[in-house]
Each structure stands twice: as structure tokens, then as C-alpha cells.
Write a protein that holds these residues in place. Structure first.
Motif, PDB file in Angstrom:
ATOM      1  N   PRO A   1     -57.836  75.642  26.370  1.00  0.00           N
ATOM      2  CA  PRO A   1     -56.404  75.454  26.136  1.00  0.00           C
ATOM      3  C   PRO A   1     -55.671  76.780  25.946  1.00  0.00           C
ATOM      4  O   PRO A   1     -56.201  77.707  25.326  1.00  0.00           O
ATOM      5  CB  PRO A   1     -56.359  74.620  24.849  1.00  0.00           C
ATOM      6  CG  PRO A   1     -57.686  73.939  24.789  1.00  0.00           C
ATOM      7  CD  PRO A   1     -58.654  74.901  25.393  1.00  0.00           C
ATOM      8  N   LYS A   2     -54.462  76.872  26.471  1.00  0.00           N
ATOM      9  CA  LYS A   2     -53.652  78.097  26.347  1.00  0.00           C
ATOM     10  C   LYS A   2     -53.253  78.365  24.901  1.00  0.00           C
ATOM     11  O   LYS A   2     -52.962  79.493  24.537  1.00  0.00           O
ATOM     12  CB  LYS A   2     -52.406  77.990  27.225  1.00  0.00           C
ATOM     13  CG  LYS A   2     -52.714  78.029  28.696  1.00  0.00           C
ATOM     14  CD  LYS A   2     -51.452  77.938  29.539  1.00  0.00           C
ATOM     15  CE  LYS A   2     -51.801  77.945  31.003  1.00  0.00           C
ATOM     16  NZ  LYS A   2     -50.630  77.852  31.853  1.00  0.00           N
ATOM     17  N   SER A   3     -53.274  77.324  24.087  1.00  0.00           N
ATOM     18  CA  SER A   3     -52.866  77.476  22.685  1.00  0.00           C
ATOM     19  C   SER A   3     -53.919  78.187  21.835  1.00  0.00           C
ATOM     20  O   SER A   3     -53.629  78.585  20.712  1.00  0.00           O
ATOM     21  CB  SER A   3     -52.556  76.104  22.086  1.00  0.00           C
ATOM     22  OG  SER A   3     -53.715  75.288  22.115  1.00  0.00           O
ATOM     23  N   TYR A   4     -55.141  78.345  22.358  1.00  0.00           N
ATOM     24  CA  TYR A   4     -56.193  79.017  21.594  1.00  0.00           C
ATOM     25  C   TYR A   4     -55.893  80.503  21.468  1.00  0.00           C
ATOM     26  O   TYR A   4     -55.351  81.121  22.381  1.00  0.00           O
ATOM     27  CB  TYR A   4     -57.562  78.832  22.253  1.00  0.00           C
ATOM     28  CG  TYR A   4     -58.181  77.464  22.026  1.00  0.00           C
ATOM     29  CD1 TYR A   4     -57.487  76.419  21.421  1.00  0.00           C
ATOM     30  CD2 TYR A   4     -59.481  77.218  22.420  1.00  0.00           C
ATOM     31  CE1 TYR A   4     -58.067  75.193  21.225  1.00  0.00           C
ATOM     32  CE2 TYR A   4     -60.070  75.983  22.229  1.00  0.00           C
ATOM     33  CZ  TYR A   4     -59.358  74.974  21.633  1.00  0.00           C
ATOM     34  OH  TYR A   4     -59.939  73.748  21.436  1.00  0.00           O
ATOM     35  N   THR A   5     -56.269  81.063  20.335  1.00  0.00           N
ATOM     36  CA  THR A   5     -56.060  82.494  20.113  1.00  0.00           C
ATOM     37  C   THR A   5     -56.994  83.306  21.008  1.00  0.00           C
ATOM     38  O   THR A   5     -57.978  82.779  21.528  1.00  0.00           O
ATOM     39  CB  THR A   5     -56.359  82.856  18.641  1.00  0.00           C
ATOM     40  OG1 THR A   5     -57.740  82.602  18.387  1.00  0.00           O
ATOM     41  CG2 THR A   5     -55.476  82.080  17.681  1.00  0.00           C
TER      42      THR A   5
END
Length: 142
Positions: free
Chosen positions: A72-76
Motif C-alpha cells: 500500500p502507498k500509505s505505508y511508511t
């Protein structure tokens, strides 16, 4: 002979059957999401092989299913790096047993006569930085 094919998009596990009641009778049916995914799997197989290639060995079938889910793009950046280094396992839905059930049921009468012929099953789930897909390996057991 080993058969390999890929199903692009996220994996979907087999859902529980649903039921309706009319006139005191219960009618059970498969959820639409399950039917759509099973059709996607069978279409992916039929794009590469034909029903004439069906495995008919009495010794059985070995199946390996690899589920790849896009990070996911939301992961750091830190979490993404840990995933790419193999430090983090994919522990989200769908469950591996439900994915296996969906894939194997979709191939009934197409890749083999019935999924009862599958006597070896290996399934893995991993993150990927590429697109989500499911890779299926089928092999006749000698």
C-alpha cells in the motif's frame, strides 16, 4: 508437465454460501464476488491452456499458489523497506485456505476433473512492489 498461469488483480477468498427463504424452502447460492473471481481464474487458465490439456492422471495433482499483494502507498518508507527485505509477512485478508478453495474450485472440470485430485497443496502470501496477482502452478504427480 507443469502448467503455470497468472491471475492479475487481488486475490479473493471463497465466501460462505448465502441463502434465501421462500415458501418455507431455503435456496443456497454462491455470492456474486466469489463467482466473478472464480470466472476470472478459469478465464486466466483458458487463455493459456485448453480443456483438452486437462490433467487426468490417477496419481493426482500437485498445486502451488503464490499470492502477491501490492504494498500500500500509505505505508511508511521504513515499513516498505522492511517488507522488501523480507522482515514483514503478509498477514492480511484473504486467508490462504479461502484463496486455495476459490482457485481450486474454479479449475474443476477445466484443469482437472475435480479438485479431489489435488493431493499436494502449497500456498504462500507475499507483498510485492509490482502489481497484485496470483500465480498458480499445477503438476501431474507421477
Amino acid at each position: 508437465m507443469e502448467k503455470i498461469f497468472e491471475v492479475y488483480g487481488g486475490a479473493i477468498g471463497k465466501q460462505r454460501p448465502k441463502g434465501t427463504s421462500r415458501g418455507g424452502f431455503v435456496r443456497m447460492y454462491a455470492p456474486k464476488k466469489t463467482i466473478v473471481y472464480e470466472n476470472l481464474v478459469s478465464d486466466a487458465y483458458l487463455r493459456k491452456y485448453t480443456i483438452d490439456d486437462m490433467i487426468q492422471k490417477p496419481n493426482g495433482v500437485s498445486a502451488k499458489i503464490i499470492v502477491l499483494k501490492k504494498i500500500p502507498k500509505s505505508y511508511t518508507k521504513k515499513k516498505t523497506a522492511a517488507i522488501l527485505n523480507g522482515e514483514v509477512c503478509l498477514i492480511s485478508k484473504p486467508d490462504v485456505d479461502n484463496v486455495a478453495k476459490s482457485v481450486l474450485d474454479a479449475l474443476n472440470g477445466i484443469a482437472y476433473e475435480d479438485d479431489t485430485q489435488v493431493c499436494n497443496l502449497h500456498i504462500e502470501k507475499h507483498y510485492t512492489d509490482l502489481e497484485s496477482k496470483v500465480t498458480v502452478f499445477l503438476e501431474e504427480i507421477d
